[in-house]
Scaffold this active site. Sequence first.
Site, short mmCIF file in Angstrom:
data_model
loop_
_atom_site.label_atom_id
_atom_site.label_comp_id
_atom_site.label_asym_id
_atom_site.label_seq_id
_atom_site.Cartn_x
_atom_site.Cartn_y
_atom_site.Cartn_z
N ASP A 145 0.84 -1.20 0.00
CA ASP A 145 0.00 0.00 0.00
C ASP A 145 0.87 1.25 0.00
O ASP A 145 0.63 2.21 -0.74
CB ASP A 145 -0.90 0.04 1.24
CG ASP A 145 -1.96 -1.03 1.25
OD1 ASP A 145 -2.67 -1.16 0.25
OD2 ASP A 145 -2.11 -1.70 2.28
N GLU A 205 -4.27 6.20 2.02
CA GLU A 205 -3.09 5.88 2.82
C GLU A 205 -2.51 7.08 3.55
O GLU A 205 -1.56 6.91 4.33
CB GLU A 205 -2.01 5.26 1.92
CG GLU A 205 -2.45 4.02 1.17
CD GLU A 205 -3.03 2.95 2.08
OE1 GLU A 205 -2.59 2.84 3.24
OE2 GLU A 205 -3.95 2.23 1.64
N ASP A 234 -7.57 5.29 -3.86
CA ASP A 234 -7.20 4.15 -3.03
C ASP A 234 -6.11 3.44 -3.83
O ASP A 234 -6.40 2.76 -4.81
CB ASP A 234 -8.40 3.22 -2.81
CG ASP A 234 -8.05 2.02 -1.93
OD1 ASP A 234 -6.86 1.82 -1.63
OD2 ASP A 234 -8.97 1.27 -1.55
N LEU A 283 -4.07 0.86 -3.54
CA LEU A 283 -4.03 -0.59 -3.72
C LEU A 283 -5.10 -1.24 -2.84
O LEU A 283 -4.85 -1.64 -1.70
CB LEU A 283 -2.64 -1.15 -3.39
CG LEU A 283 -2.41 -2.61 -3.81
CD1 LEU A 283 -2.60 -2.79 -5.31
CD2 LEU A 283 -1.02 -3.08 -3.40
N ASP A 284 -6.28 -1.35 -3.40
CA ASP A 284 -7.39 -1.98 -2.69
C ASP A 284 -7.21 -3.50 -2.69
O ASP A 284 -6.84 -4.09 -3.70
CB ASP A 284 -8.71 -1.62 -3.39
CG ASP A 284 -9.89 -2.33 -2.77
OD1 ASP A 284 -10.32 -1.88 -1.70
OD2 ASP A 284 -10.36 -3.32 -3.35
N GLU A 308 -13.45 5.38 -2.58
CA GLU A 308 -13.99 4.15 -3.16
C GLU A 308 -15.41 4.32 -3.69
O GLU A 308 -15.69 4.06 -4.86
CB GLU A 308 -13.95 3.03 -2.11
CG GLU A 308 -12.55 2.69 -1.66
CD GLU A 308 -12.51 1.83 -0.40
OE1 GLU A 308 -11.67 0.90 -0.35
OE2 GLU A 308 -13.30 2.09 0.54
#
Length: 414
Positions: A146, A170, A188, A190-191, A351
């Site tokens: 992440d 993050e 986001d 790295l979901d 998101e």
Amino acid sequence: MQSSTITLHQTPIFQPKFSSFPPKNNHHHHQQQFLVRTNLLISPKMASSSSSSLSGHFPIRSQKADSLSVVNDEANGFPTLMDYVGKGGLNVGDDLVVLLTHLQYACKRIAALVASPFNSSLAKHMGGSAAGGSAESGRDVAKPLDIVSNEIILSSLRSSGKVAVMASEEDDSPIWINDNGPFVVVTDPLDGSRNIDASIPTGTIFGVYNRLVELDHLADKEKALLNSLQSGSRLVAAGYVLYSSATILCASFGSGTHAFTLDHSTGDFVLTHPNIKIPPRGQIYSVNDARYFDWPEGLRKYIDTVRQGKGKNRKKYSARYICSLVADFHRTLLYGGVAMNPRDHLRLVYEANPLSFLAEQAGGKGSNGKSRILSIQPVQVHQRLPLFLGSSEDMEELESYGDVQQKVNPGYEV
């Protein structure tokens, strides 16, 4: 936020070297060619060739490819992402094209990172720690991938010269980047990263807004925050990149939802799913139904009804749940149905808004179970809410049950 370096052995990624409109290639747009590639393998020697040899200046052939022949991308409906958004396509504007060029480069780097056989050692390089100052705990603590993905995106946005603010899941607060940048990017990075060790699909989610010039007189921290709290109805563009068996960039610029698949032999995202239309009704629901007994009565009744084939669609619904938001939404976008998390868990800014924008542009809906997501005014950058995404008729049926938001939250770790 910590920094880390990890060496990746991967097909070359072609870095943008400009912060203004990209220069034209040596060959005319209408002469661009590429192969219809079926089982075309690029040898290690080819993979280390110069970027010009891989980016269409001359075709790479194999015996199998020769039988398929070289075809023109426009004539066969396979333009690249940059062609599609440029002046010969949607013409989204030079500034947004430059931003997208740098953003797609960042996502190619992340794709290489998550696919690398060396990413499991990244935690050791970083001391196994999460982002400094993060208030997250348990399942939401930032993972090393992440953090690195966040740095990759921030670096690319800085290099573009087109972004004033980046707000990331993050980071504790939005980051002011450039006084003259016309755009605000929420992301986001790295979901689903906690699933990487099991090779479950992951993704990057992003949204793009215009900078609010009326806030320019404020201090950097204040205007960065307020620019990031725009409602989803003001989105200029949104998208996600799915890192799975294929790397797929799905985006909307306000005129439909379109998906582009990464061609690893050229480094280009190629249009493979133009103008996606989510079926008005599907036959799949996606939710962690191990939490069934924590759900409100309305949600339990809806799920019981559709999986018995007693809903408005008389067919029995099936459950498909990956526990990766981008992957579950991507399948729903293509096949129809509903993907949901009924708890106050998913973030509105990073998101829910971008994915709801994509759903609506494809003819679907995004809701918190009661209200349209894009109409909700964010009040905090890390604001959470229930999220329901999917086919318009399925969503209307779901909402008709009224009580579908889960309020009981025992604090799941998995």
